[in-house]
Structure formats: structure tokens, C-alpha cells
Scaffold this active site. Structure first.
Site, PDB file in Angstrom:
ATOM      1  N   CYS A 137       0.801  -1.232   0.000  1.00  0.00           N
ATOM      2  CA  CYS A 137       0.000   0.000   0.000  1.00  0.00           C
ATOM      3  C   CYS A 137       0.828   1.274   0.000  1.00  0.00           C
ATOM      4  CB  CYS A 137      -0.954  -0.019   1.185  1.00  0.00           C
ATOM      5  SG  CYS A 137      -1.959  -1.520   1.216  1.00  0.00           S
ATOM      6  N   HIS A 149      -2.703   7.734   6.599  1.00  0.00           N
ATOM      7  CA  HIS A 149      -2.966   6.466   5.910  1.00  0.00           C
ATOM      8  C   HIS A 149      -4.342   5.949   6.343  1.00  0.00           C
ATOM      9  CE1 HIS A 149      -2.075   2.927   3.640  1.00  0.00           C
ATOM     10  NE2 HIS A 149      -2.106   2.124   4.686  1.00  0.00           N
ATOM     11  N   HIS A 160     -10.010   1.680   0.601  1.00  0.00           N
ATOM     12  CA  HIS A 160      -8.555   1.561   0.544  1.00  0.00           C
ATOM     13  C   HIS A 160      -8.178   1.058  -0.842  1.00  0.00           C
ATOM     14  CE1 HIS A 160      -4.469   1.078   1.327  1.00  0.00           C
ATOM     15  NE2 HIS A 160      -4.475   0.254   2.350  1.00  0.00           N
TER      16      HIS A 160
END
Length: 391
Positions: A152, A285, A320
Site C-alpha cells: 500500500c 494512511h 482503501h
């Protein structure tokens, strides 16, 4: 030498370009909803409603490719719009991805096992590097092409590598970012990790249970000041800082104390020549998993002490988007810089008991924002931070 951003492109569940994205952010409109495709219909996801064939037709793409590559082409083309290829401007492309062409190969593999086909050309789209080559081909870039796959943090690391290559004089201009499409493999994988929320995700909330997956792509064009004299492009922002650090704690979890996050943020501040008090907004995040949000909160408190600037996670907007998240959120950051905007942390109600941090809860414009810090943390403790500054 300064690194300038001269182009941005984005596609996600809240918009198919930068303009639509800003409207969605302003209206606090989430793109997370019940999935509409076979592999997503049971879950709440940040899904782009167009099929692969519809994406090709709608955006005038020249290639039939995986969903990851197609989304990357769309965002990269928007970012590169108005730029022209010039032999005097050495141009490269660095793209981050974790899914690659799985949406094609996972179906082809099932067909192969069922004896329905033995055409191995179906697998040509699977490798991560293939997606980058296809994006580069769509732009007409035939020089340096690279792929970053650090889970990620992939897009953020692509941005960082692009900046370093410009500073070292290897290139004059680089298209950087990331892209990931939703696939059955992705959804099954995250459910097996038991960090998938069947309801809408709640980043930095005491009741958070896990993430919603999303898909999309976000790209920037980076240039030096010298290159801009040739390209005649006007800068949208300055990429002033970047850093990557590992907490080496666990295969998927972040360290409870946020050690990697702390190192990453401090490193980016050092490169930017900024103090913690210079940061006006943090795009965290913030995946809405119990581990990440607590770990990141500890890291933020360690770096910023009792003066934590306004912060939020925008993943309750898009889901996400995995490797694409750092690129998409870099575009969000530039929109925030140029509109003086603070982006809300949707679905937040109750602060995490251990840290007590309260994110931004409402969208607002006209704020004084000169420097934005954006975090992207990947599996394996691969933590990356970039800092975007107002021109």
C-alpha cells in the site's frame, strides 16, 4: 533543486477525473457502496461502476488490458494532458501496483483448470510490470519504465523514486503514481486476514473494525525548474519532502508504537527542511483497521507532540485503493493545498481511547495551508511519507 508537480490525474469511486473528485470531496460524498459485480456484490466497496470494455470506450483507450492497467491509463493520461513528448525532455514513468492483472488471470486460470482453454496468452496481462508498460505505451513514453510493488506504499514510493531520479539528473520529467483494480483475489485475501469491514469503514474511530477495499489510480507529473522552461508548464505544487522507513515488526501489522511511521514522517520533514510545526494538514494512511490507526496515531503524537495539526483519513471516501492510495491521496493533497481545504474524516464519532486524537470532521476551504504531509503504509512495515508544499 526543487521538484515541481505540473500535472495531476485521478480516477476512483468518487470521480473519474480531478474536477469530479474535488466536487465529491466538497460535498462529503462517499463512493463506498454495495458492490455491483459478481466478486463484489456481497461487500461494501469503493467500486468504479464501468466494466473494462466500458472504460476503454468511455475514455478512448487504445489497448485492451487488465483493469489495473486501464485505470492507470486514465489517470496518467489526465495528468499528462497538455504535456508533449520532446527529445530534449527525457521522460520516464514509474507506476506502483499490487494487484497487477489479476482480474484477467484469475478468470483465465479457472478456465484453464476446467479445460476450457490452453491459450497461455491470456496470462500476458498478469505481471505487475505489464501494467506499467501498457500505461507508458498509452502515453507514448518509450524510454525508462519501472514498476514499484511495496503493497500500500507503492504509489508513494514511485513518487519518491521519481523525485530522486530527477535530482540525480537521470531524467527531466517523470510520470509517477499508482493503480489497482478490484479482483476476487484481493477481496478474498483481505477477508482471510480478518481486517475487512462489512459495514462502512470508520478511520480513527474507537469502534473501527476494518477497511473497505476500493479501486482507482492517481498520477502526478514531476519536473525540475529547468525542465519547466522547456515544457512551459505551470507548477501546481512542490514535492518538498519524502521518506521511506521500515519498522520490521510483522508481515502485515504495523508496530504498536508506530516506529516505522515515526521514522518515515521525521525523514520526510528532514528532507523538506521543515519543522513539525510547519505542517498544516496531514492526510493520514488511516485504513480503519484496529492496528493501523492506533499505530499511526502513536506515530503522529510522537512526531508532533501536543501540537498535532488537522489530520484525517480520506479512505472513507474511496475505500482503501491499496497500491494506488498514495497517488490518489497526493492528488487530494494538491487539491487541498490549492483550495485551502481541510478534508473530513467521514464516519468519525468517537476518538480512540488510547490516544484521544480527533480528526477533521467537516470539509472547509479558505484555510492557510502551505505544507501537507501524506502517509502511505504497506504490509511488511514499508512506511512512506511525502510532503507537498504550496508554490
Amino acid at each position: 533543486m526543487r521538484i515541481y508537480v505540473t500535472g495531476t490525474g485521478v480516477i476512483s469511486s468518487i470521480g473519474e477525473n480531478v474536477e469530479e473528485t474535488l466536487l465529491a470531496l466538497r460535498s462529503e460524498k462517499t463512493g463506498i457502496k454495495q458492490g455491483e459485480k459478481i466478486h463484489t456484490e456481497r461487500f461494501k466497496v469503493g467500486e468504479i461502476r464501468w466494466t473494462n470494455n466500458e472504460l476503454i470506450q468511455r475514455f478512448g483507450l487504445s489497448q485492451d488490458a487488465s483493469r489495473t492497467a486501464l485505470l492507470g491509463m486514465i489517470a496518467a493520461k489526465e495528468a499528462f494532458q497538455g504535456h508533449t513528448l520532446n527529445p530534449e525532455i527525457r521522460t520516464g514513468l514509474i507506476s506502483g501496483t499490487s494487484v497487477g492483472g489479476m482480474d484477467i488471470s484469475e478468470i483465465a486460470y479457472k478456465d484453464f483448470l476446467a479445460g476450457e482453454t490452453d491459450d497461455l496468452s491470456l496470462y500476458k496481462n498478469h505481471p505487475s510490470g505489464t501494467t506499467s508498460e501498457q500505461i507508458a505505451k498509452e502515453l507514448g513514453i518509450d524510454g525508462y519504465v519501472n514498476t514499484i510493488s511495496t503493497a500500500c506504499s507503492s504509489a508513494a514510493n514511485s513518487i519518491m523514486l521519481g523525485a530522486r531520479m530527477l535530482l540525480s539528473g537521470q531524467f527531466d520529467r517523470v510520470v509517477v503514481g499508482g493503480t489497482d483494480g478490484l479482483s476476487q483475489f484481493t477481496i478474498s485475501g483481505f477477508r482471510s486476514l480478518m481486517i475487512f469491514d462489512d459495514e462502512w469503514c470508520r478511520p480513527f474511530d474507537e469502534t473501527r473494525k476494518g477497511l473497505n477495499l476500493g479501486e482507482g489510480a492517481g498520477f502526478l507529473v514531476l519536473e525540475t525548474e529547468e525542465t519547466m522552461k522547456k515544457s512551459e508548464k505551470k507548477p501546481l505544487a512542490i514535492l518538498s519532502g519524502w521518506s521511506n522507513a521500515s519498522d520490521a515488526y510483522h508481515q502485515t501489522a504495523s508496530s504498536p508504537e508506530g516506529l516505522g511511521a515515526t521514522l518515515s514522517m521525521k525523514g520526510a520533514l528532514e528532507i523538506a527542511g521543515l519543522n513539525p510545526g510547519d505542517i498544516d494538514y496531514i492526510n493520514a494512511h488511516g485504513t480503519a483497521t484496529p492496528n493501523n490507526d492506533l499505530s499511526e496515531s502513536h506515530g503522529i503524537k510522537t512526531v508532533f507532540g501536543s501540537s498535532v495539526p488537522p489530520f484525517s483519513s480520506t479512505k472513507a471516501y474511496t475505500g482503501h485503493t491499496l497500491a494506488a492510495s498514495g497517488g490518489i491521496e497526493a492528488v487530494f493533497g494538491i487539491l487541498a493545498l490549492n483550495n485551502g481545504a481541510l478534508l473530513p474524516n467521514l464516519n468519525f464519532k468517537q476518538a480512540i481511547e488510547e490516544t484521544g486524537l480527533v480528526p477533521v470532521k467537516e470539509y472547509s476551504e479558505g484555510n492557510t495551508i502551505k505544507h501537507i504531509l501524506s502517509n502511505s503504509f504497506g504490509f511488511g512495515g514499508n512506511n512512506s511519507t511525502i510532503i507537498l508544499s504550496k508554490v
